[in-house]
Design a protein around this motif. Sequence first.
Motif, PDB file in Angstrom:
ATOM      1  N   MET B 116       0.857  -1.191   0.000  1.00 34.80           N
ATOM      2  CA  MET B 116       0.000   0.000   0.000  1.00 34.80           C
ATOM      3  C   MET B 116       0.894   1.244   0.000  1.00 34.80           C
ATOM      4  O   MET B 116       1.739   1.398   0.886  1.00 34.80           O
ATOM      5  CB  MET B 116      -0.893   0.023   1.242  1.00 34.80           C
ATOM      6  N   PRO B 117       0.704   2.157  -0.956  1.00 40.50           N
ATOM      7  CA  PRO B 117       1.596   3.317  -1.001  1.00 40.50           C
ATOM      8  C   PRO B 117       1.319   4.348   0.085  1.00 40.50           C
ATOM      9  O   PRO B 117       2.160   5.195   0.361  1.00 40.50           O
ATOM     10  CB  PRO B 117       1.333   3.898  -2.393  1.00 40.50           C
ATOM     11  N   PHE B 118       0.155   4.287   0.691  1.00 42.03           N
ATOM     12  CA  PHE B 118      -0.147   5.247   1.767  1.00 42.03           C
ATOM     13  C   PHE B 118      -1.142   4.623   2.723  1.00 42.03           C
ATOM     14  O   PHE B 118      -1.807   3.647   2.404  1.00 42.03           O
ATOM     15  CB  PHE B 118      -0.676   6.581   1.212  1.00 42.03           C
ATOM     16  N   GLN B 119      -1.223   5.188   3.913  1.00 42.39           N
ATOM     17  CA  GLN B 119      -2.230   4.771   4.883  1.00 42.39           C
ATOM     18  C   GLN B 119      -3.509   5.525   4.570  1.00 42.39           C
ATOM     19  O   GLN B 119      -3.511   6.771   4.589  1.00 42.39           O
ATOM     20  CB  GLN B 119      -1.770   5.081   6.302  1.00 42.39           C
ATOM     21  N   VAL B 120      -4.579   4.786   4.306  1.00 43.00           N
ATOM     22  CA  VAL B 120      -5.855   5.426   3.976  1.00 43.00           C
ATOM     23  C   VAL B 120      -6.483   5.937   5.265  1.00 43.00           C
ATOM     24  O   VAL B 120      -6.719   5.166   6.204  1.00 43.00           O
ATOM     25  CB  VAL B 120      -6.808   4.449   3.270  1.00 43.00           C
ATOM     26  N   ASP B 121      -6.746   7.230   5.312  1.00 40.37           N
ATOM     27  CA  ASP B 121      -7.360   7.821   6.492  1.00 40.37           C
ATOM     28  C   ASP B 121      -8.863   7.539   6.472  1.00 40.37           C
ATOM     29  O   ASP B 121      -9.381   6.812   7.306  1.00 40.37           O
ATOM     30  CB  ASP B 121      -7.068   9.318   6.512  1.00 40.37           C
ATOM     31  N   GLU B 122      -9.573   8.104   5.512  1.00 42.20           N
ATOM     32  CA  GLU B 122     -10.976   7.745   5.304  1.00 42.20           C
ATOM     33  C   GLU B 122     -11.192   7.610   3.801  1.00 42.20           C
ATOM     34  O   GLU B 122     -10.456   8.185   3.002  1.00 42.20           O
ATOM     35  CB  GLU B 122     -11.907   8.798   5.913  1.00 42.20           C
ATOM     36  N   TYR B 123     -12.204   6.851   3.435  1.00 44.60           N
ATOM     37  CA  TYR B 123     -12.450   6.555   2.022  1.00 44.60           C
ATOM     38  C   TYR B 123     -13.872   6.972   1.661  1.00 44.60           C
ATOM     39  O   TYR B 123     -14.822   6.595   2.344  1.00 44.60           O
ATOM     40  CB  TYR B 123     -12.234   5.057   1.764  1.00 44.60           C
ATOM     41  N   THR B 124     -13.978   7.762   0.619  1.00 44.98           N
ATOM     42  CA  THR B 124     -15.274   8.218   0.132  1.00 44.98           C
ATOM     43  C   THR B 124     -15.411   7.791  -1.323  1.00 44.98           C
ATOM     44  O   THR B 124     -14.446   7.882  -2.079  1.00 44.98           O
ATOM     45  CB  THR B 124     -15.368   9.756   0.203  1.00 44.98           C
ATOM     46  N   ASP B 125     -16.590   7.365  -1.700  1.00 43.33           N
ATOM     47  CA  ASP B 125     -16.790   6.964  -3.082  1.00 43.33           C
ATOM     48  C   ASP B 125     -17.879   7.838  -3.703  1.00 43.33           C
ATOM     49  O   ASP B 125     -18.935   8.035  -3.100  1.00 43.33           O
ATOM     50  CB  ASP B 125     -17.190   5.484  -3.145  1.00 43.33           C
ATOM     51  N   PHE B 126     -17.593   8.359  -4.885  1.00 43.84           N
ATOM     52  CA  PHE B 126     -18.553   9.233  -5.561  1.00 43.84           C
ATOM     53  C   PHE B 126     -19.259   8.495  -6.699  1.00 43.84           C
ATOM     54  O   PHE B 126     -19.068   7.291  -6.894  1.00 43.84           O
ATOM     55  CB  PHE B 126     -17.829  10.502  -6.046  1.00 43.84           C
ATOM     56  N   TYR B 127     -20.039   9.253  -7.434  1.00 43.00           N
ATOM     57  CA  TYR B 127     -20.979   8.672  -8.413  1.00 43.00           C
ATOM     58  C   TYR B 127     -21.049   9.656  -9.573  1.00 43.00           C
ATOM     59  O   TYR B 127     -22.121  10.087  -9.954  1.00 43.00           O
ATOM     60  CB  TYR B 127     -22.327   8.539  -7.685  1.00 43.00           C
ATOM     61  N   ALA B 128     -19.848  10.008 -10.094  1.00 40.88           N
ATOM     62  CA  ALA B 128     -19.743  11.156 -11.003  1.00 40.88           C
ATOM     63  C   ALA B 128     -19.791  10.784 -12.471  1.00 40.88           C
ATOM     64  O   ALA B 128     -19.626  11.649 -13.328  1.00 40.88           O
ATOM     65  CB  ALA B 128     -18.451  11.924 -10.704  1.00 40.88           C
ATOM     66  N   GLY B 129     -19.999   9.499 -12.773  1.00 38.39           N
ATOM     67  CA  GLY B 129     -20.076   9.084 -14.175  1.00 38.39           C
ATOM     68  C   GLY B 129     -21.520   9.155 -14.656  1.00 38.39           C
ATOM     69  O   GLY B 129     -22.361   8.385 -14.207  1.00 38.39           O
ATOM     70  N   ARG B 130     -21.780  10.064 -15.594  1.00 40.93           N
ATOM     71  CA  ARG B 130     -23.161  10.270 -16.038  1.00 40.93           C
ATOM     72  C   ARG B 130     -23.687   9.064 -16.810  1.00 40.93           C
ATOM     73  O   ARG B 130     -24.807   8.605 -16.586  1.00 40.93           O
ATOM     74  CB  ARG B 130     -23.226  11.521 -16.913  1.00 40.93           C
TER      75      ARG B 130
END
Lengths: 421, 421
Positions: B116-130
């Motif tokens: 893992m290249p970084f420690q994930v603090d928090e993860y959010t997922d978006f829905y930006a594909g029309r």
Amino acid sequence: MPLLKSWVETANAADHPFPLNNLPYGVFSIGDREPRCGVAIGDMILDCQAAEAAGLLAVGENALFDMPFWNGVMEAGPQTWAALRARLTEILAAGAADQASAEACLVTAAGATLHMPFQVDEYTDFYAGRQHAENMGSILRGGPELPPNWLHIPIGYNGRASSVVVSGTPIRRPLGQTKAPDATMPSFGPCKRLDIELEMGAIVGTACEMGAPITTEQADDMIFGYVLLNDWSARDIQGWEYQPLGPFQGKAFGTSISPWIVTKDALEPFRTEVPPRTEELLPYLSESKPGLYDIELQVLMQPKSTDQASVVATTNYSRLYYSAAQQLTHHAVGGCGMNAGDLLGSGTISGPKKSEFGSLMELSWAGRKPFTLVSGETRTFIEDGDTMTLRANAKGDGFTIGFGDCAGEILPALDDPFTRN
Amino acid sequence: MPLLKSWVETANAADHPFPLNNLPYGVFSIGDREPRCGVAIGDMILDCQAAEAAGLLAVGENALFDMPFWNGVMEAGPQTWAALRARLTEILAAGAADQASAEACLVTAAGATLHMPFQVDEYTDFYAGRQHAENMGSILRGGPELPPNWLHIPIGYNGRASSVVVSGTPIRRPLGQTKAPDATMPSFGPCKRLDIELEMGAIVGTACEMGAPITTEQADDMIFGYVLLNDWSARDIQGWEYQPLGPFQGKAFGTSISPWIVTKDALEPFRTEVPPRTEELLPYLSESKPGLYDIELQVLMQPKSTDQASVVATTNYSRLYYSAAQQLTHHAVGGCGMNAGDLLGSGTISGPKKSEFGSLMELSWAGRKPFTLVSGETRTFIEDGDTMTLRANAKGDGFTIGFGDCAGEILPALDDPFTRN
């Protein structure tokens, strides 16, 4: 179980929230000194770093209190939790051999500032209050019918760990995007329907691996303790954003917790069954022991104009339909790894009577029915300067297990920084 | 911008993913040695800890590479990011004065394990594909109409940071609760509709305070870099659980990212505008510079029975409707504090043609239209032993910016541990 007597005399009053039976875990500081872990006992706090240095808390190989939060103790595991609690009980009990050394490690709670008791790893919020879910259905959809999955799944969503703050932290009224039902376009500005949610938070103390399901027994063993939790909610922002992917910015501006972690051991005498099932649960959610607790809960509201707080709701933790162990099991059953410091909000706790509703959305029925405070002022939602306080007590035989207040004052919104004139 | 020549000869090939123009950041280990930070250059990795010890990377007062992840560099801030990149470019360029010392810090990428290249603090997922949102509407609701808020809000939900793993990590098929449309009761068992989502992940590199809104310019400045992201999805679990509070366990069993963080600087030549707006956005979401990037994306599928991977989709990052800066601004505008190491998934990227669909849900039209792989096998969703790989390339003038594969093999589900016979 009767009151356990302590040599800290204030701890022996039947209505004091922090008797020897409780021993809740917090983080405190005095003046400008660095925060450190402490245990509440009566009107005093035991300084754990000092007690450890004095050799009073030697329960493991490594130092537990070299950090200003309880995650180190959590990660040491349930055997250490039990040993630490036993040792704390021993040194603080009436007649303790170590009274003099322990007394040297006490500070006055009144002079201490309380901080976040643990570092929140991830935060999940559930929706386990049936009356709340039915009320929300009646308010938003015209009828109390539960969603089709509600009686089968302890429904939850992932919240934002960065939003979690300790009691006493002011909460700024959020800006956000909303759309009135009759408007053609959304607008941007301060939340107009600011609300609380009365919840309890369960703190995960031990990890489970990604990809490895757990049982409700294992889940209950993983829980380190409980706090009060106010899931501040911007109802107008939430209403416009939440379809189809759930609450997001309407819940991300603040989540307050009470400053003391009440351990599962302290709550053991108050265990109570979840209510009867309307639909039989799938086997993975079955419980072998009572998963809820008999804890009285109160919501208080106090405008800035008065010294008097009004009790606006009184209910009980046992009103929930799902236990924290069931929620944690469901959370992990698909393979989701859980870690020490994960926080699980119970969902809003409401009882069947109006006086038992755990949110202003329910108390004012979406703003349609203002209610009156003892000062004579009326409210539907929260106004700037109002302080909202959650309080919890479990009543034992001659003693009380308290959590400490979970309070926050609402600050006015910032001026809109995006207006381009 | 043309190819920048390096003394690492393999980096100078026009189709090599890691030329001097790229310099992506990862974490590697050799044999059983501890993981450490590295920078990919051609077929080699520059060992940053060794380079720092040799005095080659003195860009700040404190050591940046005393930890096996890039969060320390992120937290050092944008000036350090720029200085580090300038220094790396200098010591790896053809004719560099420090070539001999830098050469001593190179290891062969082929012999390294990536972490893992970084420690994930928090993860959010978006829905930006029309196109994706319209396809999901057509599949699930019978028409491509977008949700009412979609053209106004970059919709997102909070995911589970503990689910994020580096490419190459096998993903176990999750168990979970589902209900067939014609069933009266839900059941528990392995996911039957296992899917991928082709996404890019933006990594937040600098924090913003709780309660303090940010502009899209500030948001763009906060982004450290990008990775490929596969938001593995259990469609049948998700379908039963997601109303009313959004995706939860259907998305919590694994989220794969590519091993190399491609910096915003490396992608600068590929900036491109978001598509024309159908509805004018509120001012807080307006952008002063192009927020997307022209990055070619591919999805490959490979059953265990064959050595041949089939390209099942080809599309472009610029197909999205909202940029990462717009998403981050919306995320923080209500007062949500953001931190270094926060990961923002873009949402599934699909183009208008079937060959551009970024999920199997779309490619097989919810399982109704099986597709054929080069091996002759057909698929609707993912079967046990299938490996799914995402690939990304930005094509410059005589050079390529690659991300490294984002791959994962699906392992069979565990036996149901809850069956009570």
